[in-house]
Design an enzyme around this catalytic site. Structure first.
Site, PDB file in Angstrom:
ATOM      1  CE1 TYR A  91       8.591  10.080 -38.923  1.00  0.00           C
ATOM      2  CE2 TYR A  91       9.149   9.742 -41.220  1.00  0.00           C
ATOM      3  CZ  TYR A  91       8.445   9.375 -40.101  1.00  0.00           C
ATOM      4  OH  TYR A  91       7.587   8.299 -40.150  1.00  0.00           O
ATOM      5  CG  PHE A 116       8.268  -0.405 -36.896  1.00  0.00           C
ATOM      6  CD1 PHE A 116       9.103   0.644 -37.265  1.00  0.00           C
ATOM      7  CD2 PHE A 116       7.872  -0.492 -35.576  1.00  0.00           C
ATOM      8  CE1 PHE A 116       9.521   1.584 -36.336  1.00  0.00           C
ATOM      9  CE2 PHE A 116       8.291   0.444 -34.638  1.00  0.00           C
ATOM     10  CZ  PHE A 116       9.112   1.480 -35.014  1.00  0.00           C
ATOM     11  N   PRO A 117       8.266  -2.307 -41.527  1.00  0.00           N
ATOM     12  CG  PRO A 117       9.116  -1.718 -43.626  1.00  0.00           C
ATOM     13  CD  PRO A 117       8.676  -1.126 -42.317  1.00  0.00           C
ATOM     14  CG  LEU A 118      12.884  -4.561 -42.947  1.00  0.00           C
ATOM     15  CD1 LEU A 118      14.178  -3.819 -43.210  1.00  0.00           C
ATOM     16  CD2 LEU A 118      12.913  -5.936 -43.591  1.00  0.00           C
ATOM     17  N   GLY A 138      13.817  -4.666 -36.319  1.00  0.00           N
ATOM     18  CA  GLY A 138      14.962  -5.419 -35.829  1.00  0.00           C
ATOM     19  C   GLY A 138      14.632  -6.660 -35.036  1.00  0.00           C
ATOM     20  CB  THR A 162      16.046 -12.418 -33.248  1.00  0.00           C
ATOM     21  OG1 THR A 162      15.032 -11.905 -32.361  1.00  0.00           O
ATOM     22  CG2 THR A 162      16.878 -11.256 -33.760  1.00  0.00           C
TER      23      THR A 162
END
Length: 305
Positions: free
Chosen positions: A72, A217-219, A222, A225
């Protein structure tokens, strides 16, 4: 999750901590550092002082698991962690990853040769300003190198005291079973969230063997929707919460081994994420969220985890 006598699933109380490696307690909701770097996890995202401030605020708010990686930046995220937090307070675990080499913002090269893994780990030790890394994760298994050699290199580093716990990133259930037959594994970091549950088999193995599962990517990156947004809004309205908070709360309720580490460069978003730990979802909430249809999967070897 256990079964009741009437055949329906019974949710256990939500645990606040998890014993990483069997004896290193960490708060299950941690902090990830990828969002402190630029697009493609390359270079800086904003002011260095702002990134340092967010890291310090995370620990002030009770975070005890910081998740980073050598690529990173590359190297930048680890440097920021050290600048913000070293010397590290008692009870704080820093997890990092090695085994992937970056040559541009879109180029990722797996390298699991033992000599390279050692060199990567020792470079991480220097950047993190520590003698021991709490959790060192193999960012990808290298198909060109026998698994025994890759895990053997991590075993040597563990015996030397340079790492305490060993983890794997993005593995199948079969690969995890084989790894467990070769050495002690303490964690897995696969993509898993409300809309992507393809690693459920790996999660179940982690539950069986008492391994931490750090979902990346726990959310859902994005993607909360469409139909998911409607269901999330319904639950969020009952709790005075946001969609993201409900998605994180679902992970904390889904399994006691799940330890999400959402990242952000915003103090306000950090506070929002950490607020998810206070939400207690009802059986009705969970039924609605569990029933959401998952998205089609992204590339399972997507290198961003």
């Amino acid at each position: 999750m256990t079964e009741r006598t009437d055949g329906r699933a019974k949710r256990e109380p939500v645990a606040e901590t998890f014993p990483l490696g069997g004896g290193l307690p960490v708060r299950r909701l941690g902090f990830g550092t990828a969002q402190l770097t630029g697009p493609g996890y390359w270079g800086p995202r904003g002011e260095r002082a702002d990134a340092v401030a967010v890291l310090r605020r995370a620990v002030e708010r009770g975070v005890t698991l910081i998740d980073t990686a050598d690529n990173y930046g590359p190297g930048l995220a680890e440097e920021l962690v050290a600048e913000a937090l070293a010397p590290y307070p008692a009870g704080l675990t820093v997890a990092t990853k090695g085994g992937v080499v970056r040559t541009s913002d879109s180029a990722w090269h797996v390298d699991g040769r033992p000599e390279r893994l050692r060199a990567m780990c020792e470079a991480s030790l220097r950047r993190l300003r520590t003698e021991t890394i709490g959790l060192y994760q193999l960012h990808r298994l290298d198909p060109a190198v026998p698994m025994e050699e890759q895990l053997g290199a991590l075993d040597e580093l563990r015996r030397e005291g340079k790492i305490r716990c060993v983890g794997l990133d993005t593995v199948t259930a079969e690969q995890l079973e084989r790894a467990l037959s070769l050495t002690g594994i303490d964690s897995v970091q696969n993509r898993f969230n409300l809309l992507d549950r393809a690693s459920t088999g790996v999660l179940e193995l982690c539950e069986t063997h008492g391994l931490a599962f750090l979902p990346w990517f726990p959310l859902a990156n994005g993607a909360l929707t469409g139909a998911a947004a409607s269901a999330l809004d319904s639950v969020a309205g009952r709790h005075g919460a946001t969609r993201g908070q409900i998605a994180l709360a679902w992970l904390l309720h889904r399994s006691p081994v799940l330890c999400p580490t959402p990242g952000t460069g915003s103090p306000a978003h950090l506070d929002e994420n950490l607020g998810a730990a206070e939400i207690r979802l009802s059986a009705e909430d969970l039924r609605g969220l569990d029933a959401l249809a998952p998205l089609d999967r992204l590339d399972p070897l997507d290198p961003l985890g």
